[in-house]
Design an enzyme around this catalytic site. Structure first.
Site, mmCIF file in Angstrom:
data_model
loop_
_atom_site.group_PDB
_atom_site.id
_atom_site.type_symbol
_atom_site.label_atom_id
_atom_site.label_comp_id
_atom_site.label_asym_id
_atom_site.label_seq_id
_atom_site.Cartn_x
_atom_site.Cartn_y
_atom_site.Cartn_z
ATOM 1 N N ASP A 188 -15.284 -36.744 33.477
ATOM 2 C CA ASP A 188 -13.826 -36.302 33.042
ATOM 3 C C ASP A 188 -13.089 -36.046 34.487
ATOM 4 O O ASP A 188 -13.398 -35.816 35.292
ATOM 5 C CB ASP A 188 -13.665 -35.405 32.193
ATOM 6 C CG ASP A 188 -14.198 -34.172 32.534
ATOM 7 O OD1 ASP A 188 -15.398 -33.972 32.982
ATOM 8 O OD2 ASP A 188 -13.564 -33.046 32.267
ATOM 9 N N HIS A 225 -19.725 -34.762 36.460
ATOM 10 C CA HIS A 225 -19.041 -35.038 35.447
ATOM 11 C C HIS A 225 -18.107 -36.265 35.581
ATOM 12 O O HIS A 225 -17.618 -36.495 36.546
ATOM 13 C CB HIS A 225 -17.937 -33.679 35.347
ATOM 14 C CG HIS A 225 -17.013 -33.453 36.152
ATOM 15 N ND1 HIS A 225 -15.996 -33.931 36.344
ATOM 16 C CD2 HIS A 225 -17.024 -32.408 37.237
ATOM 17 C CE1 HIS A 225 -15.167 -33.385 37.334
ATOM 18 N NE2 HIS A 225 -15.740 -32.696 37.916
ATOM 19 N N GLU A 281 -16.055 -31.215 31.867
ATOM 20 C CA GLU A 281 -16.101 -30.219 32.805
ATOM 21 C C GLU A 281 -14.786 -29.316 33.475
ATOM 22 O O GLU A 281 -14.531 -28.404 33.582
ATOM 23 C CB GLU A 281 -16.676 -30.733 34.258
ATOM 24 C CG GLU A 281 -17.216 -29.656 35.161
ATOM 25 C CD GLU A 281 -15.955 -29.298 36.023
ATOM 26 O OE1 GLU A 281 -16.215 -28.192 36.685
ATOM 27 O OE2 GLU A 281 -14.921 -29.974 36.183
ATOM 28 N N HIS A 329 -7.484 -33.026 42.552
ATOM 29 C CA HIS A 329 -6.482 -32.914 41.615
ATOM 30 C C HIS A 329 -5.047 -33.253 42.328
ATOM 31 O O HIS A 329 -4.143 -32.898 41.719
ATOM 32 C CB HIS A 329 -6.368 -31.393 41.185
ATOM 33 C CG HIS A 329 -7.449 -31.061 40.440
ATOM 34 N ND1 HIS A 329 -7.618 -29.956 39.345
ATOM 35 C CD2 HIS A 329 -8.856 -31.368 40.239
ATOM 36 C CE1 HIS A 329 -8.814 -29.752 39.140
ATOM 37 N NE2 HIS A 329 -9.680 -30.673 39.369
#
Length: 390
Positions: free
Chosen positions: A78, A76, A140, A362
Protein backbone atom coordinates in the site's frame (compact mmCIF):
# COMPACT_ATOMS: atom_id res chain seq x y z
CA UNK A 1 16.21 -25.88 -8.58
CA UNK A 2 14.42 -24.68 -11.71
CA UNK A 3 14.75 -21.09 -12.84
CA UNK A 4 12.36 -21.46 -15.80
CA UNK A 5 10.04 -18.52 -16.32
CA UNK A 6 10.28 -14.78 -16.74
CA UNK A 7 13.46 -12.94 -15.86
CA UNK A 8 12.66 -9.31 -15.05
CA UNK A 9 14.93 -6.51 -13.92
CA UNK A 10 14.35 -4.54 -10.76
CA UNK A 11 13.23 -1.53 -12.83
CA UNK A 12 10.87 -3.69 -14.89
CA UNK A 13 9.21 -4.94 -11.74
CA UNK A 14 9.20 -1.54 -10.07
CA UNK A 15 7.41 -0.07 -13.08
CA UNK A 16 4.77 -2.81 -12.89
CA UNK A 17 4.26 -2.38 -9.14
CA UNK A 18 4.07 1.42 -9.29
CA UNK A 19 1.43 1.15 -12.04
CA UNK A 20 -1.02 -0.37 -9.55
CA UNK A 21 -2.86 2.33 -7.57
CA UNK A 22 -2.70 0.73 -4.15
CA UNK A 23 -3.50 3.68 -1.93
CA UNK A 24 -4.41 2.29 1.48
CA UNK A 25 -8.09 3.10 1.01
CA UNK A 26 -8.24 0.94 -2.13
CA UNK A 27 -7.95 -2.81 -2.84
CA UNK A 28 -4.54 -4.22 -3.68
CA UNK A 29 -5.77 -7.43 -5.33
CA UNK A 30 -4.69 -6.53 -8.86
CA UNK A 31 -1.10 -6.12 -7.67
CA UNK A 32 -1.28 -9.36 -5.67
CA UNK A 33 -2.68 -11.19 -8.73
CA UNK A 34 0.29 -9.95 -10.76
CA UNK A 35 2.83 -11.01 -8.12
CA UNK A 36 1.22 -14.45 -7.75
CA UNK A 37 1.33 -14.90 -11.53
CA UNK A 38 5.00 -13.94 -11.55
CA UNK A 39 5.75 -16.44 -8.76
CA UNK A 40 3.69 -19.15 -10.47
CA UNK A 41 5.73 -18.73 -13.66
CA UNK A 42 8.90 -19.26 -11.64
CA UNK A 43 7.50 -22.28 -9.83
CA UNK A 44 7.71 -20.60 -6.43
CA UNK A 45 5.47 -21.86 -3.63
CA UNK A 46 3.30 -19.10 -2.19
CA UNK A 47 0.17 -18.50 -0.14
CA UNK A 48 -2.35 -15.67 -0.40
CA UNK A 49 -3.63 -14.39 2.94
CA UNK A 50 -6.79 -12.28 2.41
CA UNK A 51 -8.20 -9.79 4.86
CA UNK A 52 -11.58 -10.30 6.51
CA UNK A 53 -13.54 -8.48 3.79
CA UNK A 54 -11.64 -10.03 0.90
CA UNK A 55 -10.73 -6.75 -0.81
CA UNK A 56 -7.05 -6.94 0.14
CA UNK A 57 -4.50 -9.70 0.55
CA UNK A 58 -0.93 -10.43 1.54
CA UNK A 59 1.25 -12.98 -0.21
CA UNK A 60 3.88 -15.16 1.46
CA UNK A 61 6.40 -16.94 -0.78
CA UNK A 62 9.12 -19.43 0.10
CA UNK A 63 12.27 -20.15 -1.88
CA UNK A 64 14.52 -22.91 -0.61
CA UNK A 65 13.82 -25.74 1.83
CA UNK A 66 10.37 -25.84 3.42
CA UNK A 67 11.71 -25.65 6.95
CA UNK A 68 11.66 -23.32 9.93
CA UNK A 69 14.55 -20.93 10.50
CA UNK A 70 14.37 -18.90 7.31
CA UNK A 71 14.68 -15.19 6.61
CA UNK A 72 11.65 -13.04 5.78
CA UNK A 73 11.98 -10.05 3.46
CA UNK A 74 8.91 -8.00 4.35
CA UNK A 75 7.49 -5.15 2.31
CA UNK A 76 4.10 -3.45 2.11
CA UNK A 77 2.17 -2.92 -1.10
CA UNK A 78 0.00 0.00 0.00
CA UNK A 79 0.98 3.63 -0.59
CA UNK A 80 -0.15 7.01 0.72
CA UNK A 81 -2.57 9.15 -1.33
CA UNK A 82 -1.52 11.50 -4.11
CA UNK A 83 -4.59 13.75 -3.81
CA UNK A 84 -3.63 17.41 -3.54
CA UNK A 85 0.03 16.81 -4.34
CA UNK A 86 1.69 18.61 -7.25
CA UNK A 87 3.25 15.78 -9.28
CA UNK A 88 5.24 16.63 -12.38
CA UNK A 89 3.94 13.52 -14.18
CA UNK A 90 1.51 10.66 -13.56
CA UNK A 91 2.43 9.27 -10.12
CA UNK A 92 1.45 5.76 -11.23
CA UNK A 93 3.76 5.70 -14.24
CA UNK A 94 7.41 5.11 -13.34
CA UNK A 95 9.62 7.87 -14.76
CA UNK A 96 13.40 7.53 -15.00
CA UNK A 97 15.34 10.80 -15.07
CA UNK A 98 18.52 12.23 -13.58
CA UNK A 99 19.53 8.94 -11.97
CA UNK A 100 16.19 8.58 -10.20
CA UNK A 101 13.06 6.46 -10.54
CA UNK A 102 9.98 8.57 -9.81
CA UNK A 103 6.58 7.23 -8.84
CA UNK A 104 4.24 6.81 -5.90
CA UNK A 105 5.68 4.08 -3.72
CA UNK A 106 9.03 4.05 -5.54
CA UNK A 107 10.91 4.36 -2.24
CA UNK A 108 8.11 3.57 0.24
CA UNK A 109 8.33 0.77 -0.45
CA UNK A 110 7.75 -0.84 -3.80
CA UNK A 111 11.45 -0.43 -4.55
CA UNK A 112 12.29 -3.03 -1.91
CA UNK A 113 9.45 -5.29 -3.09
CA UNK A 114 10.78 -5.08 -6.66
CA UNK A 115 14.31 -5.92 -5.49
CA UNK A 116 13.11 -9.01 -3.64
CA UNK A 117 11.01 -10.21 -6.57
CA UNK A 118 13.77 -9.55 -9.11
CA UNK A 119 16.15 -11.65 -7.03
CA UNK A 120 13.86 -14.70 -7.01
CA UNK A 121 15.59 -16.42 -9.97
CA UNK A 122 18.91 -15.99 -8.17
CA UNK A 123 17.38 -17.34 -4.95
CA UNK A 124 16.17 -20.36 -6.95
CA UNK A 125 19.54 -20.94 -8.58
CA UNK A 126 21.37 -20.93 -5.25
CA UNK A 127 21.68 -23.99 -3.07
CA UNK A 128 20.00 -22.34 -0.10
CA UNK A 129 20.62 -24.01 3.24
CA UNK A 130 17.86 -21.94 4.81
CA UNK A 131 14.77 -20.56 3.09
CA UNK A 132 14.26 -16.99 2.00
CA UNK A 133 10.66 -15.85 2.32
CA UNK A 134 9.05 -12.83 0.68
CA UNK A 135 6.07 -11.30 2.47
CA UNK A 136 4.14 -8.53 0.72
CA UNK A 137 1.50 -6.99 2.98
CA UNK A 138 -1.20 -4.30 2.97
CA UNK A 139 -2.44 -1.47 5.25
CA UNK A 140 1.00 -0.64 6.62
CA UNK A 141 0.41 3.07 6.07
CA UNK A 142 -2.74 3.00 8.21
CA UNK A 143 -2.64 0.25 10.85
CA UNK A 144 0.36 -2.05 10.24
CA UNK A 145 -2.15 -4.90 10.61
CA UNK A 146 -1.67 -6.34 7.13
CA UNK A 147 1.00 -8.73 8.43
CA UNK A 148 -0.96 -9.92 11.47
CA UNK A 149 -2.79 -12.85 9.85
CA UNK A 150 0.45 -14.12 8.31
CA UNK A 151 2.32 -13.87 11.59
CA UNK A 152 -0.45 -15.86 13.29
CA UNK A 153 0.22 -18.74 10.89
CA UNK A 154 3.98 -18.95 11.51
CA UNK A 155 4.79 -22.28 13.09
CA UNK A 156 1.42 -23.78 12.13
CA UNK A 157 0.82 -24.05 8.38
CA UNK A 158 3.64 -21.64 7.47
CA UNK A 159 7.31 -22.09 8.42
CA UNK A 160 8.40 -20.11 11.43
CA UNK A 161 11.24 -17.77 10.42
CA UNK A 162 14.35 -17.07 12.46
CA UNK A 163 14.58 -13.41 11.45
CA UNK A 164 12.73 -10.68 9.60
CA UNK A 165 14.15 -7.79 7.58
CA UNK A 166 11.54 -5.09 7.00
CA UNK A 167 12.71 -3.18 3.94
CA UNK A 168 11.56 0.34 4.76
CA UNK A 169 13.96 2.97 3.39
CA UNK A 170 16.94 3.37 5.71
CA UNK A 171 19.68 3.89 3.10
CA UNK A 172 20.54 0.27 3.96
CA UNK A 173 21.47 1.22 7.50
CA UNK A 174 20.28 -1.38 10.01
CA UNK A 175 17.62 0.00 12.34
CA UNK A 176 16.94 -2.00 15.49
CA UNK A 177 14.62 0.47 17.22
CA UNK A 178 11.65 2.71 16.53
CA UNK A 179 8.83 4.24 18.54
CA UNK A 180 5.34 2.89 18.95
CA UNK A 181 2.32 4.87 17.79
CA UNK A 182 -1.12 4.71 19.39
CA UNK A 183 -4.00 6.93 18.25
CA UNK A 184 -7.37 7.73 19.81
CA UNK A 185 -10.64 9.52 19.24
CA UNK A 186 -12.10 11.12 22.37
CA UNK A 187 -15.69 12.37 22.26
CA UNK A 188 -17.15 14.51 25.04
CA UNK A 189 -20.93 14.42 25.13
CA UNK A 190 -22.48 17.40 26.90
CA UNK A 191 -25.97 18.89 27.11
CA UNK A 192 -27.16 21.99 25.27
CA UNK A 193 -28.43 25.01 27.19
CA UNK A 194 -28.39 28.80 26.90
CA UNK A 195 -24.91 30.09 27.68
CA UNK A 196 -26.47 32.54 30.17
CA UNK A 197 -27.60 29.54 32.25
CA UNK A 198 -24.63 27.12 32.29
CA UNK A 199 -26.10 25.27 35.27
CA UNK A 200 -28.81 23.88 32.97
CA UNK A 201 -26.39 21.88 30.82
CA UNK A 202 -22.89 20.55 30.30
CA UNK A 203 -20.26 22.27 28.19
CA UNK A 204 -18.54 19.63 26.04
CA UNK A 205 -15.93 22.03 24.67
CA UNK A 206 -14.77 23.26 28.06
CA UNK A 207 -14.53 19.69 29.34
CA UNK A 208 -12.55 18.73 26.25
CA UNK A 209 -10.26 21.68 26.89
CA UNK A 210 -9.48 20.25 30.33
CA UNK A 211 -8.58 16.93 28.74
CA UNK A 212 -6.39 18.52 26.07
CA UNK A 213 -4.65 20.48 28.83
CA UNK A 214 -3.97 17.19 30.58
CA UNK A 215 -2.41 15.80 27.39
CA UNK A 216 -0.19 18.91 27.34
CA UNK A 217 0.85 18.13 30.91
CA UNK A 218 1.57 14.49 30.03
CA UNK A 219 3.56 15.62 26.99
CA UNK A 220 5.68 17.92 29.16
CA UNK A 221 6.28 15.11 31.65
CA UNK A 222 7.48 12.84 28.83
CA UNK A 223 9.83 15.55 27.58
CA UNK A 224 11.22 15.95 31.09
CA UNK A 225 11.72 12.18 31.35
CA UNK A 226 13.67 12.23 28.09
CA UNK A 227 15.33 9.35 26.28
CA UNK A 228 17.80 7.42 28.39
CA UNK A 229 19.12 5.63 25.30
CA UNK A 230 20.12 8.88 23.60
CA UNK A 231 19.09 7.37 20.26
CA UNK A 232 15.90 9.17 19.28
CA UNK A 233 15.06 12.51 17.71
CA UNK A 234 13.05 13.99 19.32
CA UNK A 235 14.57 12.49 22.47
CA UNK A 236 11.31 11.67 24.24
CA UNK A 237 7.92 10.04 23.97
CA UNK A 238 5.67 12.57 22.23
CA UNK A 239 1.98 13.34 22.80
CA UNK A 240 -0.03 15.25 20.21
CA UNK A 241 -3.59 16.46 19.56
CA UNK A 242 -4.19 16.72 15.83
CA UNK A 243 -7.83 17.81 15.44
CA UNK A 244 -10.59 19.20 17.65
CA UNK A 245 -14.16 20.07 16.75
CA UNK A 246 -17.24 20.99 18.72
CA UNK A 247 -20.12 23.35 19.37
CA UNK A 248 -22.77 25.01 17.22
CA UNK A 249 -22.92 28.65 18.30
CA UNK A 250 -21.25 31.08 20.65
CA UNK A 251 -24.28 31.30 22.96
CA UNK A 252 -25.16 27.59 23.18
CA UNK A 253 -23.47 25.17 25.55
CA UNK A 254 -21.81 22.70 23.18
CA UNK A 255 -23.41 19.27 23.00
CA UNK A 256 -20.43 17.45 21.50
CA UNK A 257 -16.69 17.97 21.19
CA UNK A 258 -14.35 15.45 19.57
CA UNK A 259 -10.58 15.42 19.37
CA UNK A 260 -8.08 13.07 17.70
CA UNK A 261 -4.85 12.44 19.57
CA UNK A 262 -1.82 10.17 19.66
CA UNK A 263 1.33 9.27 21.46
CA UNK A 264 4.56 7.95 19.96
CA UNK A 265 6.35 6.02 22.63
CA UNK A 266 9.98 5.16 23.16
CA UNK A 267 10.51 1.38 23.02
CA UNK A 268 10.81 1.14 26.81
CA UNK A 269 7.53 2.99 27.48
CA UNK A 270 4.83 0.99 29.23
CA UNK A 271 2.10 1.22 26.58
CA UNK A 272 -0.57 1.40 29.31
CA UNK A 273 0.94 4.41 31.12
CA UNK A 274 -0.40 7.30 29.06
CA UNK A 275 -3.90 5.82 28.61
CA UNK A 276 -4.06 5.30 32.40
CA UNK A 277 -3.02 8.89 33.12
CA UNK A 278 -5.58 10.16 30.63
CA UNK A 279 -8.32 7.93 32.06
CA UNK A 280 -7.68 9.32 35.54
CA UNK A 281 -8.19 12.85 34.21
CA UNK A 282 -11.36 11.77 32.41
CA UNK A 283 -12.79 10.60 35.73
CA UNK A 284 -12.15 13.93 37.47
CA UNK A 285 -13.30 15.97 34.46
CA UNK A 286 -16.61 14.10 34.48
CA UNK A 287 -17.32 14.98 38.09
CA UNK A 288 -15.61 18.35 38.48
CA UNK A 289 -16.30 19.91 35.09
CA UNK A 290 -18.77 18.20 32.78
CA UNK A 291 -21.35 17.05 35.33
CA UNK A 292 -20.90 19.61 38.07
CA UNK A 293 -24.56 20.69 37.69
CA UNK A 294 -26.09 17.28 37.09
CA UNK A 295 -25.68 13.97 35.37
CA UNK A 296 -25.73 15.47 31.89
CA UNK A 297 -22.66 14.20 30.07
CA UNK A 298 -20.28 11.36 29.32
CA UNK A 299 -16.83 10.90 27.75
CA UNK A 300 -15.83 8.15 25.35
CA UNK A 301 -12.33 7.33 24.13
CA UNK A 302 -11.85 4.82 21.31
CA UNK A 303 -8.46 3.43 20.36
CA UNK A 304 -8.00 3.78 16.61
CA UNK A 305 -4.56 2.26 15.89
CA UNK A 306 -1.91 0.72 18.10
CA UNK A 307 1.43 -0.09 16.45
CA UNK A 308 4.04 -1.54 18.81
CA UNK A 309 7.52 -0.12 18.91
CA UNK A 310 10.69 -1.96 17.98
CA UNK A 311 13.09 -2.50 20.88
CA UNK A 312 16.81 -3.18 20.40
CA UNK A 313 17.87 -6.83 20.65
CA UNK A 314 21.67 -6.68 20.58
CA UNK A 315 23.18 -9.74 18.98
CA UNK A 316 19.88 -11.09 17.64
CA UNK A 317 19.80 -13.27 14.54
CA UNK A 318 18.19 -10.44 12.55
CA UNK A 319 20.74 -7.86 13.66
CA UNK A 320 23.77 -10.05 12.99
CA UNK A 321 22.54 -11.09 9.55
CA UNK A 322 21.48 -7.61 8.45
CA UNK A 323 24.74 -5.99 9.59
CA UNK A 324 26.68 -8.62 7.67
CA UNK A 325 24.61 -8.35 4.50
CA UNK A 326 24.38 -4.54 4.57
CA UNK A 327 28.09 -4.16 5.32
CA UNK A 328 27.50 -2.10 8.46
CA UNK A 329 29.09 -2.23 11.89
CA UNK A 330 26.47 -0.48 14.00
CA UNK A 331 22.70 -0.07 14.26
CA UNK A 332 20.52 3.04 14.15
CA UNK A 333 17.03 4.02 15.27
CA UNK A 334 14.36 5.51 12.99
CA UNK A 335 11.67 8.07 13.86
CA UNK A 336 8.78 6.36 12.05
CA UNK A 337 6.74 3.29 12.97
CA UNK A 338 6.78 0.09 10.90
CA UNK A 339 5.45 -3.46 10.86
CA UNK A 340 8.67 -4.58 12.57
CA UNK A 341 7.21 -4.23 16.04
CA UNK A 342 4.46 -6.74 15.20
CA UNK A 343 7.01 -9.38 14.21
CA UNK A 344 9.05 -8.71 17.33
CA UNK A 345 5.93 -8.93 19.52
CA UNK A 346 5.44 -12.44 18.11
CA UNK A 347 8.92 -13.38 19.29
CA UNK A 348 10.71 -13.11 15.93
CA UNK A 349 13.95 -11.07 15.86
CA UNK A 350 13.42 -8.17 13.45
CA UNK A 351 15.25 -5.18 12.04
CA UNK A 352 14.42 -2.48 9.50
CA UNK A 353 16.79 -2.19 6.56
CA UNK A 354 16.00 -1.11 3.02
CA UNK A 355 17.20 1.01 0.09
CA UNK A 356 16.57 4.71 -0.39
CA UNK A 357 15.81 7.55 1.99
CA UNK A 358 12.66 8.11 4.02
CA UNK A 359 13.08 11.81 3.18
CA UNK A 360 11.64 11.09 -0.28
CA UNK A 361 8.63 9.15 1.03
CA UNK A 362 5.10 10.61 0.98
CA UNK A 363 6.27 13.54 -1.16
CA UNK A 364 5.08 14.66 -4.60
CA UNK A 365 7.54 13.31 -7.17
CA UNK A 366 8.59 10.58 -4.74
CA UNK A 367 11.68 8.79 -5.97
CA UNK A 368 14.37 6.26 -5.30
CA UNK A 369 17.81 6.70 -6.83
CA UNK A 370 19.12 4.16 -9.31
CA UNK A 371 22.24 3.97 -7.15
CA UNK A 372 20.08 2.92 -4.19
CA UNK A 373 18.49 0.18 -6.29
CA UNK A 374 21.93 -1.03 -7.35
CA UNK A 375 22.97 -1.12 -3.71
CA UNK A 376 19.82 -3.10 -2.99
CA UNK A 377 20.73 -5.64 -5.65
CA UNK A 378 24.14 -6.09 -4.03
CA UNK A 379 22.36 -6.53 -0.67
CA UNK A 380 20.26 -9.36 -2.16
CA UNK A 381 23.37 -11.04 -3.59
CA UNK A 382 25.07 -10.98 -0.19
CA UNK A 383 21.90 -12.33 1.43
CA UNK A 384 22.03 -15.31 -0.92
CA UNK A 385 25.64 -15.95 0.04
CA UNK A 386 24.71 -15.81 3.73
CA UNK A 387 21.80 -18.23 3.28
CA UNK A 388 23.91 -20.66 1.24
CA UNK A 389 26.65 -20.65 3.85
CA UNK A 390 24.29 -21.11 6.82
Amino acid sequence: MSTAGPRATTLDLLARLVAFDTESSKPNLALIDYVCGYLDALGVAHVRIPNATGDKAAVFATIGPQIDGGIVLSGHTDVVPVTGQAWTTDPFTLRIADGRAYGRGAVDMKGFCALALAAVPDFLAADLARPIHILLSYDEETTCLGVADTIARFGTDLPRPAAVIVGEPTDLEVADAHKSIVTYFTTVHGHEAHSAKPMLGANAVMAAADLVSELNRIADAMIARGDASGRFDPPATTVHVGTISGGTARNILPKVCTFHWEFRGLPDLDMAEIPALFAAKVATTLTDRLNRYGDYGRIETVEEVAVPGLAPEPGSEAERLALRVAGRNHTISVPYATEAGRFQAAGIPTVVCGPGSIDQAHQPDEYITLAALEAGEAFMARLIAACVAS
